[in-house]
Design a protein around this motif. Structure first.
Motif, PDB file in Angstrom:
ATOM      1  N   ARG A 291       7.438   0.736   9.965  1.00  0.00           N
ATOM      2  CA  ARG A 291       8.854   0.621  10.263  1.00  0.00           C
ATOM      3  C   ARG A 291       9.703   0.550   8.985  1.00  0.00           C
ATOM      4  N   VAL A 292      10.616  -0.401   8.910  1.00  0.00           N
ATOM      5  CA  VAL A 292      11.539  -0.460   7.773  1.00  0.00           C
ATOM      6  C   VAL A 292      10.790  -0.673   6.466  1.00  0.00           C
ATOM      7  N   GLY A 293       9.780  -1.533   6.482  1.00  0.00           N
ATOM      8  CA  GLY A 293       9.032  -1.792   5.263  1.00  0.00           C
ATOM      9  C   GLY A 293       8.377  -0.549   4.695  1.00  0.00           C
ATOM     10  N   ALA A 294       7.810   0.283   5.561  1.00  0.00           N
ATOM     11  CA  ALA A 294       7.179   1.520   5.097  1.00  0.00           C
ATOM     12  C   ALA A 294       8.209   2.481   4.525  1.00  0.00           C
ATOM     13  N   GLU A 295       9.394   2.531   5.121  1.00  0.00           N
ATOM     14  CA  GLU A 295      10.440   3.417   4.604  1.00  0.00           C
ATOM     15  C   GLU A 295      10.916   2.939   3.238  1.00  0.00           C
ATOM     16  N   ILE A 296      11.051   1.625   3.078  1.00  0.00           N
ATOM     17  CA  ILE A 296      11.397   1.080   1.768  1.00  0.00           C
ATOM     18  C   ILE A 296      10.346   1.480   0.744  1.00  0.00           C
ATOM     19  N   ALA A 297       9.085   1.318   1.107  1.00  0.00           N
ATOM     20  CA  ALA A 297       7.998   1.656   0.181  1.00  0.00           C
ATOM     21  C   ALA A 297       8.037   3.123  -0.208  1.00  0.00           C
ATOM     22  N   ARG A 298       8.213   3.997   0.770  1.00  0.00           N
ATOM     23  CA  ARG A 298       8.225   5.431   0.459  1.00  0.00           C
ATOM     24  C   ARG A 298       9.375   5.786  -0.479  1.00  0.00           C
ATOM     25  N   LEU A 299      10.544   5.211  -0.238  1.00  0.00           N
ATOM     26  CA  LEU A 299      11.702   5.564  -1.065  1.00  0.00           C
ATOM     27  C   LEU A 299      11.556   5.006  -2.477  1.00  0.00           C
ATOM     28  N   LEU A 300      11.060   3.782  -2.616  1.00  0.00           N
ATOM     29  CA  LEU A 300      10.860   3.227  -3.951  1.00  0.00           C
ATOM     30  C   LEU A 300       9.812   4.026  -4.717  1.00  0.00           C
ATOM     31  N   HIS A 301       8.782   4.457  -4.011  1.00  0.00           N
ATOM     32  CA  HIS A 301       7.753   5.285  -4.647  1.00  0.00           C
ATOM     33  C   HIS A 301       8.354   6.606  -5.111  1.00  0.00           C
ATOM     34  N   ALA A 302       9.183   7.202  -4.283  1.00  0.00           N
ATOM     35  CA  ALA A 302       9.842   8.456  -4.669  1.00  0.00           C
ATOM     36  C   ALA A 302      10.743   8.265  -5.878  1.00  0.00           C
ATOM     37  N   ALA A 303      11.248   7.043  -6.066  1.00  0.00           N
ATOM     38  CA  ALA A 303      12.089   6.747  -7.223  1.00  0.00           C
ATOM     39  C   ALA A 303      11.275   6.465  -8.476  1.00  0.00           C
ATOM     40  N   GLY A 304       9.948   6.478  -8.360  1.00  0.00           N
ATOM     41  CA  GLY A 304       9.088   6.320  -9.528  1.00  0.00           C
ATOM     42  C   GLY A 304       8.341   5.020  -9.621  1.00  0.00           C
ATOM     43  N   ALA A 305       8.522   4.137  -8.663  1.00  0.00           N
ATOM     44  CA  ALA A 305       7.870   2.831  -8.732  1.00  0.00           C
ATOM     45  C   ALA A 305       6.411   2.905  -8.333  1.00  0.00           C
ATOM     46  N   ARG A 306       5.634   1.968  -8.860  1.00  0.00           N
ATOM     47  CA  ARG A 306       4.302   1.686  -8.359  1.00  0.00           C
ATOM     48  C   ARG A 306       4.429   0.531  -7.373  1.00  0.00           C
ATOM     49  N   LEU A 307       3.589   0.538  -6.351  1.00  0.00           N
ATOM     50  CA  LEU A 307       3.807  -0.373  -5.234  1.00  0.00           C
ATOM     51  C   LEU A 307       2.578  -1.196  -4.892  1.00  0.00           C
ATOM     52  N   VAL A 308       2.844  -2.447  -4.524  1.00  0.00           N
ATOM     53  CA  VAL A 308       1.849  -3.282  -3.863  1.00  0.00           C
ATOM     54  C   VAL A 308       2.342  -3.466  -2.437  1.00  0.00           C
ATOM     55  N   LEU A 309       1.585  -2.950  -1.489  1.00  0.00           N
ATOM     56  CA  LEU A 309       1.975  -2.935  -0.081  1.00  0.00           C
ATOM     57  C   LEU A 309       1.325  -4.112   0.635  1.00  0.00           C
ATOM     58  N   HIS A 310       2.132  -5.099   0.991  1.00  0.00           N
ATOM     59  CA  HIS A 310       1.616  -6.250   1.712  1.00  0.00           C
ATOM     60  C   HIS A 310       1.587  -5.966   3.207  1.00  0.00           C
ATOM     61  N   TYR A 311       0.581  -6.505   3.880  1.00  0.00           N
ATOM     62  CA  TYR A 311       0.524  -6.454   5.335  1.00  0.00           C
ATOM     63  C   TYR A 311      -0.174  -7.712   5.817  1.00  0.00           C
ATOM     64  N   ARG A 312      -0.001  -8.019   7.093  1.00  0.00           N
ATOM     65  CA  ARG A 312      -0.731  -9.129   7.692  1.00  0.00           C
ATOM     66  C   ARG A 312      -1.821  -8.593   8.608  1.00  0.00           C
ATOM     67  N   ARG A 313      -1.440  -7.837   9.642  1.00  0.00           N
ATOM     68  CA  ARG A 313      -2.428  -7.339  10.603  1.00  0.00           C
ATOM     69  C   ARG A 313      -2.576  -5.815  10.580  1.00  0.00           C
ATOM     70  N   SER A 314      -1.627  -5.103   9.974  1.00  0.00           N
ATOM     71  CA  SER A 314      -1.580  -3.641  10.098  1.00  0.00           C
ATOM     72  C   SER A 314      -2.377  -2.969   8.990  1.00  0.00           C
ATOM     73  N   ALA A 315      -3.655  -3.305   8.898  1.00  0.00           N
ATOM     74  CA  ALA A 315      -4.488  -2.743   7.836  1.00  0.00           C
ATOM     75  C   ALA A 315      -4.584  -1.220   7.887  1.00  0.00           C
ATOM     76  N   PRO A 316      -4.842  -0.592   9.052  1.00  0.00           N
ATOM     77  CA  PRO A 316      -4.961   0.876   9.045  1.00  0.00           C
ATOM     78  C   PRO A 316      -3.689   1.569   8.563  1.00  0.00           C
ATOM     79  N   GLU A 317      -2.542   1.075   9.019  1.00  0.00           N
ATOM     80  CA  GLU A 317      -1.273   1.693   8.608  1.00  0.00           C
ATOM     81  C   GLU A 317      -1.025   1.496   7.117  1.00  0.00           C
ATOM     82  N   ALA A 318      -1.329   0.299   6.602  1.00  0.00           N
ATOM     83  CA  ALA A 318      -1.121   0.031   5.178  1.00  0.00           C
ATOM     84  C   ALA A 318      -2.018   0.908   4.316  1.00  0.00           C
ATOM     85  N   GLU A 319      -3.280   1.001   4.693  1.00  0.00           N
ATOM     86  CA  GLU A 319      -4.217   1.819   3.912  1.00  0.00           C
ATOM     87  C   GLU A 319      -3.835   3.296   3.981  1.00  0.00           C
ATOM     88  N   ALA A 320      -3.382   3.754   5.144  1.00  0.00           N
ATOM     89  CA  ALA A 320      -2.973   5.164   5.264  1.00  0.00           C
ATOM     90  C   ALA A 320      -1.760   5.452   4.402  1.00  0.00           C
TER      91      ALA A 320
END
Length: 251
Positions: free
Chosen positions: A19-48
């Motif tokens: 959802r919103v968190g994934a969109e934030i991550a994608r946009l920051l990555h597109a801006a050149g950032a390296r990311l640490v993606l936190h999740y609680r239960r959504s392991a498959p989505e985070a790893e994908a």
């Protein structure tokens, strides 16, 4: 962002798998950032998501699992960023639980879940991250809610927890100045909850009718504002930007 790969800013985004968190991550990555993606239960989505980002730019994304109610786990979460990338430049406190708690039905479990995810977790993550953000001259962006200042009927604990996060944003801006900027983004109606019972169709239409732009927002609306506050707002701190289509102008 003209930086070498090993100098690119590192941003920890909570609730980044969907959802919103994934969109934030994608946009920051597109801006050149390296990311640490936190999740609680959504392991498959985070790893994908991490795999997709790493295919686009190798060694640019990592995942970490943690319960925001577990303060020790949050220290380990920050440690993952340091171990993987050697620095930390940004923290986006996006993860949030959201459900009804009408007065008379509130119990300790609801309190712990809502306050833990929306207020306690961001506080202890910020505390753990603070030395590293000071070292890099970094920034924190908290995702609050328009209902932090205008409570939503039926959601007193959620509204109060987000109000706490709003106050924390301003308090941290004072505590971490001048090296670290701390701001917040307050979404309005953006990406309806997956549980239709939270906002049935008639309630959704009433919210849209009360919004000046006559539509709901998108996760990208939030992501763009987060990117701005992290990377393009060097003289802004202690502020909250409502991204709500004008809804709060007449609430």
């Amino acid at each position: 962002m003209d930086t070498l790969p090993d100098q690119a800013p590192v941003v920890l985004v909570t609730g980044a798998a969907r959802r919103v968190g994934a969109e934030i991550a994608r946009l920051l990555h597109a801006a050149g950032a390296r990311l640490v993606l936190h999740y609680r239960r959504s392991a498959p989505e985070a790893e994908a998501l991490a795999a997709t980002l790493n295919r686009s730019r190798s060694n640019s994304a990592a995942t970490v699992q943690a319960d925001l109610c577990d303060s020790a786990a949050l220290e380990r979460t920050v440690a993952v960023a340091l171990e993987r990338f050697g620095r930390l430049d940004g923290l986006v406190n996006n993860a949030s639980s959201f459900f009804r708690t009408p007065l008379g039905s509130i119990d300790q479990a609801a309190w712990q879940e809502l306050v833990g995810s929306n207020f306690q977790g961001p506080l202890f993550l910020a505390q753990a991250a603070a030395p590293h953000l000071r070292a890099s001259g970094g920034a924190i962006v908290n995702i609050t809610d328009v209902h932090a200042e205008r409570p939503l009927r039926g959601y007193p604990v959620y509204s109060a927890a987000k109000a706490g996060l709003l106050g924390l944003t301003r308090a941290l801006a004072i505590e971490l100045a001048p090296r670290v900027r701390v701001n917040a983004v307050a979404p309005g109606a953006v990406d309806w909850p997956e549980n239709d019972q939270d906002f049935p169709p008639e309630e959704r239409q009433a919210i849209i009718a009360h919004t000046l732009l006559q539509r709901i927002g998108t996760p990208m609306d939030i992501a763009r504002t987060v990117r701005f506050l992290l990377f393009d707002a060097p003289y802004i701190t202690g502020q909250v930007i409502n991204v709500d289509g004008g809804r709060t102008a007449q609430l």
